[in-house]
Design a protein around this motif. Structure first.
Motif, PDB file in Angstrom:
ATOM      1  N   ALA A   1      -1.238  -0.970   7.620  1.00 57.57           N
ATOM      2  CA  ALA A   1      -2.162  -2.095   7.755  1.00 57.57           C
ATOM      3  C   ALA A   1      -1.394  -3.397   7.946  1.00 57.57           C
ATOM      4  O   ALA A   1      -1.906  -4.347   8.560  1.00 57.57           O
ATOM      5  CB  ALA A   1      -3.058  -2.173   6.531  1.00 57.57           C
ATOM      6  N   GLU A   2      -0.166  -3.457   7.441  1.00 61.10           N
ATOM      7  CA  GLU A   2       0.653  -4.671   7.590  1.00 61.10           C
ATOM      8  C   GLU A   2       0.968  -4.945   9.058  1.00 61.10           C
ATOM      9  O   GLU A   2       0.954  -6.098   9.507  1.00 61.10           O
ATOM     10  CB  GLU A   2       1.953  -4.542   6.785  1.00 61.10           C
TER      11      GLU A   2
ATOM     12  N   GLN B   1      -7.643  -2.379   3.011  1.00 58.80           N
ATOM     13  CA  GLN B   1      -6.759  -3.420   3.546  1.00 58.80           C
ATOM     14  C   GLN B   1      -7.331  -4.032   4.821  1.00 58.80           C
ATOM     15  O   GLN B   1      -7.221  -5.242   5.043  1.00 58.80           O
ATOM     16  CB  GLN B   1      -5.377  -2.817   3.820  1.00 58.80           C
TER      17      GLN B   1
ATOM     18  N   GLU C   1     -10.108  -6.413   3.853  1.00 62.15           N
ATOM     19  CA  GLU C   1      -9.563  -7.678   3.356  1.00 62.15           C
ATOM     20  C   GLU C   1      -9.069  -8.545   4.515  1.00 62.15           C
ATOM     21  O   GLU C   1      -9.233  -9.768   4.513  1.00 62.15           O
ATOM     22  CB  GLU C   1      -8.425  -7.397   2.376  1.00 62.15           C
TER      23      GLU C   1
END
Length: 286
Positions: free
Chosen positions: A15-16, A47, A50
């Motif tokens: 997700a990063e 994630q 968010e």
């Protein structure tokens, strides 16, 4: 428009990486289309949720996030109700595309012929579906082939030009090999050889698959994304996604070793030192 394609079914996707792309500043104020596949299945739903809220993606015009899942609404809601509810908001359109079958599939095939300025009788359409199956990608390819042959397609044309599901078995076999599914690979190989499939043809398909895997892996390690790899190797988008996902299961040295093994097998067979059928089984189990 800049297009970024993230497939979370690959073990190296995080997700990063998705967040970095969303947050990065585009040159010349270009719109970014960011595609995220299999988010729910990969456990990255929280994630991603968010990220959507933090970056207010539903309100931005220069960043479009497209979430693609191969599951129905009920299954997605069960996996992460919060993210599914967020994505299903009226301001964020959600479309569900179900697999076609029966009469609806036949009607779709007829519409594909019509779109190409051709026609096909009901018998030809049914025979095409029986041979090619319900895979829309395979049906589209066969429709293109038949449309280029003549305008009015008959059952005889389908029988002459469509190879059918037997050909799909070869692609299932090479996909299983690429994904290190030894048991499935062995089973399909046995069925194909027992059914009279030419060993040389199977060998050529294996070589083709691993040559593509090696090329995809090399480009990925050089920093190219899915879209760039697809364009560089001139691959169909569906094939490119599958190859990128499969290549993540190998290291580059592993793929080089596999390809060198195939080259050695080719030489050994041509020199009469090995039996090709036995060698195919050995390669699958190696």
């Amino acid at each position: 428009m800049n297009i970024f394609d993230f497939d979370f079914s690959g073990r190296e996707m995080t997700a990063e990486k998705l967040a970095d792309t969303v947050k990065s500043v585009a040159f010349f104020n270009e719109v970014k289309l960011v595609i995220a596949r299999d988010v729910f299945s990969a456990g990255a739903a929280q994630q991603v949720e968010e990220l959507i809220k933090e970056q207010k993606l539903g309100e931005l015009r220069d960043v479009v996030l497209l979430v693609c899942e191969n599951q129905d609404a009920k299954a997605l809601g069960a996996k992460n109700k919060s993210l599914f509810k967020l994505l299903s908001d009226k301001a964020k359109p959600v479309k569900e595309y179900l697999f076609l079958s029966g009469v609806k599939l036949e009607q779709w095939v007829k519409s594909q012929f019509a779109a190409r300025g051709c026609s096909a009788d009901t018998g030809a359409v049914r025979q095409l579906v029986n041979l090619a199956g319900e895979d829309s990608w395979a049906l589209t390819n066969e429709t293109d082939k038949l449309s280029n042959f003549r305008q009015n397609i008959t059952t005889a044309d389908v029988a002459r030009l469509v190879s059918g599901k037997a050909e799909q078995n070869i692609f299932e076999f090479t996909d299983a090999l690429a994904n290190k599914q030894k048991a499935k690979s062995f089973e399909i190989l046995f069925k194909e050889l027992s059914g009279g499939r030419e060993p040389h043809y199977i060998f050529s398909m294996i070589v083709y698959q691993f040559r593509n895997l090696l090329a995809v892996k090399d480009l990925a390690e050089r920093g190219l994304n899915l879209s760039a790899i697809q364009q560089k190797l001139k691959l169909h988008p569906f094939v490119a996604r599958k190859l990128v996902a499969a290549s993540q299961k190998f290291s580059l040295p592993d793929l080089k070793a596999k390809y060198q093994m195939l080259c050695g097998l080719d030489i050994a067979f041509k020199e009469g030192r090995v039996d090709l059928t036995d060698s195919l089984y050995n390669f699958v189990l190696a």
